[in-house]
Design a protein around this motif. Structure first.
Motif, PDB file in Angstrom:
ATOM      1  N   TYR A  38      57.654 -11.972 -14.048  1.00 46.01           N
ATOM      2  CA  TYR A  38      57.702 -13.165 -14.892  1.00 46.01           C
ATOM      3  C   TYR A  38      59.087 -13.469 -15.468  1.00 46.01           C
ATOM      4  O   TYR A  38      59.210 -14.037 -16.545  1.00 46.01           O
ATOM      5  CB  TYR A  38      56.669 -13.059 -16.023  1.00 46.01           C
ATOM      6  N   PRO A 230      58.907 -22.045 -21.913  1.00 43.32           N
ATOM      7  CA  PRO A 230      58.127 -20.906 -21.428  1.00 43.32           C
ATOM      8  C   PRO A 230      56.617 -21.099 -21.556  1.00 43.32           C
ATOM      9  O   PRO A 230      55.852 -20.680 -20.673  1.00 43.32           O
ATOM     10  CB  PRO A 230      58.616 -19.749 -22.309  1.00 43.32           C
ATOM     11  N   ARG A 233      55.559 -24.022 -19.085  1.00 43.74           N
ATOM     12  CA  ARG A 233      55.645 -23.546 -17.705  1.00 43.74           C
ATOM     13  C   ARG A 233      54.424 -22.701 -17.363  1.00 43.74           C
ATOM     14  O   ARG A 233      53.853 -22.850 -16.282  1.00 43.74           O
ATOM     15  CB  ARG A 233      56.934 -22.759 -17.505  1.00 43.74           C
ATOM     16  N   ARG A 234      54.017 -21.827 -18.268  1.00 47.40           N
ATOM     17  CA  ARG A 234      52.842 -20.994 -18.023  1.00 47.40           C
ATOM     18  C   ARG A 234      51.585 -21.843 -17.971  1.00 47.40           C
ATOM     19  O   ARG A 234      50.742 -21.681 -17.079  1.00 47.40           O
ATOM     20  CB  ARG A 234      52.701 -19.930 -19.126  1.00 47.40           C
ATOM     21  N   GLN A 235      51.447 -22.756 -18.910  1.00 50.11           N
ATOM     22  CA  GLN A 235      50.265 -23.601 -18.986  1.00 50.11           C
ATOM     23  C   GLN A 235      50.154 -24.526 -17.778  1.00 50.11           C
ATOM     24  O   GLN A 235      49.055 -24.894 -17.354  1.00 50.11           O
ATOM     25  CB  GLN A 235      50.307 -24.429 -20.276  1.00 50.11           C
ATOM     26  N   LEU A 239      54.665 -20.586 -13.596  1.00 55.23           N
ATOM     27  CA  LEU A 239      55.342 -19.320 -13.876  1.00 55.23           C
ATOM     28  C   LEU A 239      55.060 -18.348 -12.736  1.00 55.23           C
ATOM     29  O   LEU A 239      53.919 -17.922 -12.531  1.00 55.23           O
ATOM     30  CB  LEU A 239      54.863 -18.731 -15.199  1.00 55.23           C
ATOM     31  N   SER A 241      55.081 -14.824 -10.861  1.00 54.99           N
ATOM     32  CA  SER A 241      55.103 -13.419 -11.275  1.00 54.99           C
ATOM     33  C   SER A 241      56.313 -12.701 -10.682  1.00 54.99           C
ATOM     34  O   SER A 241      57.065 -12.038 -11.397  1.00 54.99           O
ATOM     35  CB  SER A 241      53.810 -12.731 -10.872  1.00 54.99           C
TER      36      SER A 241
END
Length: 349
Positions: A38, A230, A233-235, A239, A241
């Motif tokens: 990540y 951040p 981007r994850r939502q 993102l 791994s």
């Protein structure tokens, strides 16, 4: 359509091209041992430093998986639930992202008809009449594509004028930079000149169309926006791994001006193609050639003949306009062979 190794070079998209050897080498170099996931790896740290070197010390880069995702993350930073995006009616976010902005961000696109795909400051003013009216979506962002969907490019001065007009009314400027490298190569400038120095707030930096395997980035120039990336981007499912493999590609593009060499070559091949059709009867350019895209008008019979052997996209069947794209690995002989077949098809009419 499935193609075999004997099929001629594709002129449908720069996405059809392979991966540049230097980028493959960078990925292979990253493929040794373990590394934190990540983005907690050295390759991502190196990429973030190269972003600062290329775009200024205040620039923050975030690696993502694809161009549409980069646009959604970048735009989400600047938009509320009742906001709107002013953009050309030909913009990628309006025509080729399956309504992602409307569906995922819940915002309205205020599209504007343009000449050669380029937004003008007056176009921004034309969409501001509803500001403050609770019955209307509120313009918050101006979004342009660089290069445009019609292959034209905004000069540094044109972007600066758009940024000034945008900021004067409290809006922010977003650039879909899927072919940002091609635009910078066309103007002979660095990447910073057409982004940071011109007043852009957020942009995407495209790698996939310029020799990468699957590597894009969101670059934030407005420091007040960076802390949210951040989480968004994850939502937004952007993102990665094993981010080191994306970051390694982007760093390779930003090393020794590989981005420029790849883009400049693609641009040169497009101009070679454009120059080559100048004397072919019935064939003409539909747009100025300023990047790696050639928009040409052909009689339907020529288009049909060529498409039996070559991959390319009809752009407007009503007017006979087609789009031909070149890439970092398009060779002069690919272009010349294609031109020979265009001449043969034209001569057979």
């Amino acid at each position: 359509m499935l193609i075999d190794s004997t099929y001629p070079k594709s002129f449908a998209s720069d996405n059809h091209a392979g991966v540049h050897p230097d980028i493959l080498e960078a990925m292979a170099a990253a493929n040794h041992g373990d590394a934190p996931a990540y983005g907690g790896d050295q390759w991502t740290s190196d990429f973030e430093e190269r972003i600062k070197e290329s775009f200024g010390p205040g620039a923050k880069g975030f690696a993502v998986l694809n161009g549409a995702g980069a646009n959604m993350v970048g735009l989400a930073l600047m938009l509320g639930r009742y906001d709107a995006i002013i953009c050309p009616d030909s913009a990628h976010i309006a025509t080729h992202e399956a309504g992602a902005a409307e569906r995922l961000l819940g915002v309205k696109l205020m599209t504007v008809p343009t000449e050669h795909g380029k937004l003008q400051p007056a176009d921004i003013k034309s969409r501001l009449s509803g500001i403050g009216n609770p019955h209307e979506s509120q313009p918050a962002v101006v979004s342009i594509s660089q290069a445009t969907e019609l292959g034209t490019c905004y000069s540094p001065e044109e972007i600066a004028d758009l940024a000034e007009a945008t900021h004067a009314v409290g809006l922010r400027l977003h650039v879909d930079g899927a072919r940002l490298a091609n635009a910078a190569a066309y103007f002979g400038c660095d990447l910073k000149t057409i982004t940071t120095d011109a007043g852009v707030d957020v942009f995407s930096f495209g790698g996939t169309k310029n020799g990468a395997l699957a590597a894009e980035a969101v670059v934030v120039l407005d420091p007040s926006l960076a802390d949210a990336v951040p989480f968004l981007r994850r939502q937004s499912l952007q993102l990665a791994s094993k981010m080191r493999f994306i970051s390694a590609q982007l760093s390779a593009l930003l090393t020794d001006d590989l981005w420029r060499r790849n883009a400049a070559h693609a641009n040169q091949m497009a101009m070679r193609l454009a120059d080559g059709i100048a004397d072919i009867p019935g064939v003409s350019l539909a747009q100025p050639v300023q990047s790696n895209a050639v928009f040409a008008t052909l009689p339907p019979a020529i288009t049909a003949t060529l498409r039996r052997r070559y991959l390319f996209h009809p752009w407007d069947e009503a007017t006979g306009v087609v789009r031909w794209m070149t890439a970092f690995d398009t060779a002069p002989e690919h272009v010349d062979d294609f031109l020979d077949d265009i001449r043969k098809a034209a001569a057979s009419l």
